[in-house]
Write a protein that holds these residues in place. Structure first.
Motif, PDB file in Angstrom:
ATOM      1  N   SER A  21       0.839  -1.192   0.000  1.00 24.37           N
ATOM      2  CA  SER A  21       0.000   0.000   0.000  1.00 24.37           C
ATOM      3  C   SER A  21       0.879   1.249   0.000  1.00 24.37           C
ATOM      4  O   SER A  21       1.818   1.375   0.784  1.00 24.37           O
ATOM      5  CB  SER A  21      -0.891  -0.006   1.249  1.00 24.37           C
ATOM      6  OG  SER A  21      -1.434   1.258   1.470  1.00 24.37           O
ATOM      7  N   SER A  22       0.568   2.200  -0.874  1.00 23.92           N
ATOM      8  CA  SER A  22       1.380   3.419  -0.958  1.00 23.92           C
ATOM      9  C   SER A  22       1.232   4.280   0.295  1.00 23.92           C
ATOM     10  O   SER A  22       2.186   4.945   0.704  1.00 23.92           O
ATOM     11  CB  SER A  22       1.015   4.224  -2.204  1.00 23.92           C
ATOM     12  OG  SER A  22      -0.337   4.615  -2.150  1.00 23.92           O
ATOM     13  N   SER A  23       0.071   4.283   0.927  1.00 22.03           N
ATOM     14  CA  SER A  23      -0.103   5.092   2.136  1.00 22.03           C
ATOM     15  C   SER A  23       0.750   4.547   3.285  1.00 22.03           C
ATOM     16  O   SER A  23       1.343   5.313   4.043  1.00 22.03           O
ATOM     17  CB  SER A  23      -1.571   5.150   2.546  1.00 22.03           C
ATOM     18  OG  SER A  23      -2.038   3.870   2.896  1.00 22.03           O
ATOM     19  N   ARG A  25       3.522   2.873   2.859  1.00 27.17           N
ATOM     20  CA  ARG A  25       4.904   3.153   2.466  1.00 27.17           C
ATOM     21  C   ARG A  25       5.281   4.588   2.820  1.00 27.17           C
ATOM     22  O   ARG A  25       6.390   4.859   3.283  1.00 27.17           O
ATOM     23  CB  ARG A  25       5.072   2.924   0.963  1.00 27.17           C
ATOM     24  CG  ARG A  25       6.266   2.084   0.652  1.00 27.17           C
ATOM     25  CD  ARG A  25       6.398   1.771  -0.810  1.00 27.17           C
ATOM     26  NE  ARG A  25       5.218   1.066  -1.300  1.00 27.17           N
ATOM     27  CZ  ARG A  25       4.625   1.312  -2.459  1.00 27.17           C
ATOM     28  NH1 ARG A  25       5.095   2.237  -3.256  1.00 27.17           N
ATOM     29  NH2 ARG A  25       3.580   0.627  -2.829  1.00 27.17           N
ATOM     30  N   GLU A  26       4.362   5.522   2.613  1.00 28.05           N
ATOM     31  CA  GLU A  26       4.631   6.924   2.952  1.00 28.05           C
ATOM     32  C   GLU A  26       4.788   7.110   4.461  1.00 28.05           C
ATOM     33  O   GLU A  26       5.639   7.865   4.908  1.00 28.05           O
ATOM     34  CB  GLU A  26       3.508   7.813   2.435  1.00 28.05           C
ATOM     35  CG  GLU A  26       3.483   7.955   0.932  1.00 28.05           C
ATOM     36  CD  GLU A  26       2.241   8.689   0.441  1.00 28.05           C
ATOM     37  OE1 GLU A  26       1.501   9.255   1.276  1.00 28.05           O
ATOM     38  OE2 GLU A  26       2.009   8.689  -0.773  1.00 28.05           O
TER      39      GLU A  26
END
Length: 111
Positions: A21-23, A25-26
């Motif tokens: 998930s990109s969120s 990862r951020e």
């Protein structure tokens, strides 16, 4: 022993799935600095942990349960994250990483 291995596998697999998930990862990107100084963090955690838990230091091993040990570990990681952020503002890599690089670098210009 197998329970600990299975639990470690579940944790690692969960982290891998969450990292897709990109969120997520951020949110975990601030740990990049921690990884850039991994040798430094490993050595300092070992030294601090030995001082906290062994008889030549504070000798908290018989008194610290799982929860207190967990809090001590979280506290050490937070302090190390702050140090990593401060150190990498003005340096390319950590002090132990730089020492390791100098000790293992083969100078090819002396041929």
């Amino acid at each position: 022993m197998w329970q600990k291995f299975a639990f470690t596998f579940v944790l690692a697999s969960s982290f891998y799935l969450l990292y897709q998930s990109s969120s997520f990862r951020e949110k975990t990107s601030r740990f990049n600095l921690y990884g850039r100084m991994s040798l430094n963090n490993y050595i300092t955690q070992s030294i601090l942990g030995a001082f906290i838990y062994f008889p030549f230091g504070l000798f908290l091993a018989p008194y610290a349960g799982y929860f207190l040990s967990f809090l001590i570990g979280i506290g050490m990681v937070i302090i190390q994250l702050g140090f990593c952020h401060w150190w990498l503002k003005s340096h390319k890599q950590g002090p132990f990483e730089k020492l390791w690089h100098r000790l293992t670098w083969i100078d090819t210009k002396r041929k």
